[in-house]
Design a protein around this motif. Structure first.
Motif, PDB file in Angstrom:
ATOM      1  N   GLY A 193       0.819  -1.212   0.000  1.00  0.00           N
ATOM      2  CA  GLY A 193       0.000   0.000   0.000  1.00  0.00           C
ATOM      3  C   GLY A 193       0.853   1.261   0.000  1.00  0.00           C
ATOM      4  O   GLY A 193       0.547   2.233  -0.705  1.00  0.00           O
ATOM      5  N   PHE A 194       1.923   1.250   0.783  1.00  0.00           N
ATOM      6  CA  PHE A 194       2.794   2.427   0.854  1.00  0.00           C
ATOM      7  C   PHE A 194       3.507   2.653  -0.478  1.00  0.00           C
ATOM      8  O   PHE A 194       3.672   3.790  -0.924  1.00  0.00           O
ATOM      9  N   THR A 195       3.924   1.564  -1.126  1.00  0.00           N
ATOM     10  CA  THR A 195       4.581   1.682  -2.432  1.00  0.00           C
ATOM     11  C   THR A 195       3.634   2.279  -3.457  1.00  0.00           C
ATOM     12  O   THR A 195       3.995   3.205  -4.202  1.00  0.00           O
ATOM     13  N   LEU A 196       2.393   1.760  -3.514  1.00  0.00           N
ATOM     14  CA  LEU A 196       1.401   2.278  -4.462  1.00  0.00           C
ATOM     15  C   LEU A 196       1.051   3.736  -4.153  1.00  0.00           C
ATOM     16  O   LEU A 196       0.835   4.540  -5.071  1.00  0.00           O
ATOM     17  N   LEU A 197       1.006   4.068  -2.864  1.00  0.00           N
ATOM     18  CA  LEU A 197       0.711   5.442  -2.485  1.00  0.00           C
ATOM     19  C   LEU A 197       1.790   6.395  -2.978  1.00  0.00           C
ATOM     20  O   LEU A 197       1.495   7.466  -3.537  1.00  0.00           O
ATOM     21  N   LEU A 198       3.048   6.028  -2.787  1.00  0.00           N
ATOM     22  CA  LEU A 198       4.149   6.881  -3.238  1.00  0.00           C
ATOM     23  C   LEU A 198       4.133   7.049  -4.755  1.00  0.00           C
ATOM     24  O   LEU A 198       4.310   8.159  -5.272  1.00  0.00           O
ATOM     25  N   ILE A 199       3.907   5.943  -5.478  1.00  0.00           N
ATOM     26  CA  ILE A 199       3.853   6.020  -6.942  1.00  0.00           C
ATOM     27  C   ILE A 199       2.682   6.890  -7.381  1.00  0.00           C
ATOM     28  O   ILE A 199       2.810   7.728  -8.284  1.00  0.00           O
ATOM     29  N   GLY A 200       1.522   6.708  -6.726  1.00  0.00           N
ATOM     30  CA  GLY A 200       0.345   7.498  -7.076  1.00  0.00           C
ATOM     31  C   GLY A 200       0.550   8.984  -6.814  1.00  0.00           C
ATOM     32  O   GLY A 200       0.175   9.824  -7.642  1.00  0.00           O
ATOM     33  N   LEU A 201       1.140   9.311  -5.674  1.00  0.00           N
ATOM     34  CA  LEU A 201       1.385  10.722  -5.354  1.00  0.00           C
ATOM     35  C   LEU A 201       2.370  11.346  -6.330  1.00  0.00           C
ATOM     36  O   LEU A 201       2.196  12.500  -6.754  1.00  0.00           O
ATOM     37  N   LEU A 202       3.393  10.590  -6.679  1.00  0.00           N
ATOM     38  CA  LEU A 202       4.379  11.099  -7.623  1.00  0.00           C
ATOM     39  C   LEU A 202       3.756  11.314  -8.993  1.00  0.00           C
ATOM     40  O   LEU A 202       3.979  12.342  -9.638  1.00  0.00           O
ATOM     41  N   TRP A 203       2.948  10.357  -9.442  1.00  0.00           N
ATOM     42  CA  TRP A 203       2.274  10.490 -10.744  1.00  0.00           C
ATOM     43  C   TRP A 203       1.320  11.677 -10.736  1.00  0.00           C
ATOM     44  O   TRP A 203       1.291  12.470 -11.682  1.00  0.00           O
ATOM     45  N   TYR A 204       0.556  11.825  -9.644  1.00  0.00           N
ATOM     46  CA  TYR A 204      -0.400  12.935  -9.558  1.00  0.00           C
ATOM     47  C   TYR A 204       0.317  14.283  -9.580  1.00  0.00           C
ATOM     48  O   TYR A 204      -0.087  15.210 -10.284  1.00  0.00           O
TER      49      TYR A 204
ATOM     50  N   ALA B 227      -0.161   9.401 -19.419  1.00  0.00           N
ATOM     51  CA  ALA B 227       0.011   7.982 -19.734  1.00  0.00           C
ATOM     52  C   ALA B 227       1.498   7.649 -19.898  1.00  0.00           C
ATOM     53  O   ALA B 227       1.968   6.598 -19.455  1.00  0.00           O
ATOM     54  N   GLY B 228       2.242   8.553 -20.528  1.00  0.00           N
ATOM     55  CA  GLY B 228       3.669   8.334 -20.705  1.00  0.00           C
ATOM     56  C   GLY B 228       4.410   8.325 -19.382  1.00  0.00           C
ATOM     57  O   GLY B 228       5.399   7.599 -19.221  1.00  0.00           O
ATOM     58  N   LEU B 229       3.913   9.113 -18.420  1.00  0.00           N
ATOM     59  CA  LEU B 229       4.556   9.144 -17.108  1.00  0.00           C
ATOM     60  C   LEU B 229       4.454   7.798 -16.397  1.00  0.00           C
ATOM     61  O   LEU B 229       5.335   7.438 -15.611  1.00  0.00           O
ATOM     62  N   LEU B 230       3.374   7.057 -16.665  1.00  0.00           N
ATOM     63  CA  LEU B 230       3.251   5.731 -16.064  1.00  0.00           C
ATOM     64  C   LEU B 230       4.403   4.830 -16.504  1.00  0.00           C
ATOM     65  O   LEU B 230       4.903   4.021 -15.730  1.00  0.00           O
TER      66      LEU B 230
ATOM     67  N   THR C 228      11.207   4.437  -5.177  1.00  0.00           N
ATOM     68  CA  THR C 228      10.140   4.244  -4.192  1.00  0.00           C
ATOM     69  C   THR C 228      10.417   3.006  -3.341  1.00  0.00           C
ATOM     70  O   THR C 228      10.112   2.985  -2.148  1.00  0.00           O
ATOM     71  N   SER C 229      11.016   1.993  -3.952  1.00  0.00           N
ATOM     72  CA  SER C 229      11.388   0.792  -3.200  1.00  0.00           C
ATOM     73  C   SER C 229      12.345   1.136  -2.061  1.00  0.00           C
ATOM     74  O   SER C 229      12.224   0.615  -0.946  1.00  0.00           O
ATOM     75  N   ALA C 230      13.299   2.022  -2.341  1.00  0.00           N
ATOM     76  CA  ALA C 230      14.276   2.418  -1.327  1.00  0.00           C
ATOM     77  C   ALA C 230      13.608   3.109  -0.152  1.00  0.00           C
ATOM     78  O   ALA C 230      13.928   2.852   1.013  1.00  0.00           O
TER      79      ALA C 230
END
Length: 230
Positions: free
Chosen positions: A27-38, A70-73, A83-85
């Motif tokens: 959940g934390f990994t997806l949250l970080l990726i989502g916040l960065l993408w947003y 879409a390209g940012l994904l 984000t893994s780190a």
């Protein structure tokens, strides 16, 4: 040494003992990726609004923002190690202690690294990973070279940082780094496994927890091999 450690880590990541921690790291990994993408898509939208490509056809600007998002994904795939780190730094002690208690109950547990220090260590790793992966991203138009550069860079980074985080619970960081250098071939091969998993969608989301468990097992085996025979 390598394959038994990897197998034990996979088994443990999916075990009931680590299930709760697995969902939290995921959940934390997806949250970080989502916040960065947003954040990046909002920045792009602001830039396009302030400097529209076509003032007469707003739909062109909207389409540009959509395509860029879409390209940012795809681009975020390249910075997953970053984000893994951060996630690994945040959950390091909890995950490592769970692995040590489950698979090495007869051994004394490692000394916890303070949350601030482990997060700072994760931030250092994340900053280095960001620079290296941005450099690899610049090679995206060079067939073959881009994937090789991405794989090689992350094999080194992931092996170095995950091993030293796991070993740092049992020895000073300088000694953990020296132990890594003494066993660079084995540990780099472990990093290659992690870097290979980064290339697999969905599976790569397991990297933070798997990486910690993997390197805890690997460190235990390397440390046991260094002990003199009785």
């Amino acid at each position: 040494m390598l394959l038994p450690s990897a197998y034990a880590a996979f088994r443990q990541v999916l075990s009931p003992e680590l299930r709760g921690l697995f969902w939290r790291t995921l959940g934390f990994t997806l949250l970080l990726i989502g916040l960065l993408w947003y954040g990046l898509t909002q920045l792009l939208a602001y830039i396009v609004t302030a400097h529209p490509v076509s003032a007469d056809y707003p739909v062109v600007n909207t389409a540009l923002v959509f395509l860029a998002g879409a390209g940012l994904l795809v681009g975020l795939f390249y910075i997953l190690p970053v984000t893994s780190a951060l996630v690994a730094g945040f959950f390091l002690d909890e995950a490592a202690l769970a692995v040590e208690r489950t698979d090495f109950p007869a051994d004394p547990p490692g000394q916890p690294i303070s949350l601030g220090k482990s997060i700072a260590y994760g931030l250092r790793f994340a900053g280095l990973a960001l620079l290296v992966n941005l450099a690899a991203l610049m090679l995206i138009l060079v067939p073959g070279v881009n994937i090789f550069a991405f794989f090689a860079a992350n094999a080194y980074l992931l092996s170095r940082e995950y091993f030293e985080m796991a070993a740092g619970r049992f020895r000073p960081m300088a000694e953990a780094a020296r132990l890594r250098r003494e066993n660079r071939g084995t540990i780099l091969a472990a990093g290659a496994i992690l870097a290979g998993l980064v290339l697999i969608p969905i599976v790569n989301l397991l990297i933070p927890l798997f990486g910690i468990a993997f390197m805890v097992h690997l460190h235990k085996r390397i440390a046991a091999r260094r002990l003199p025979a009785l």
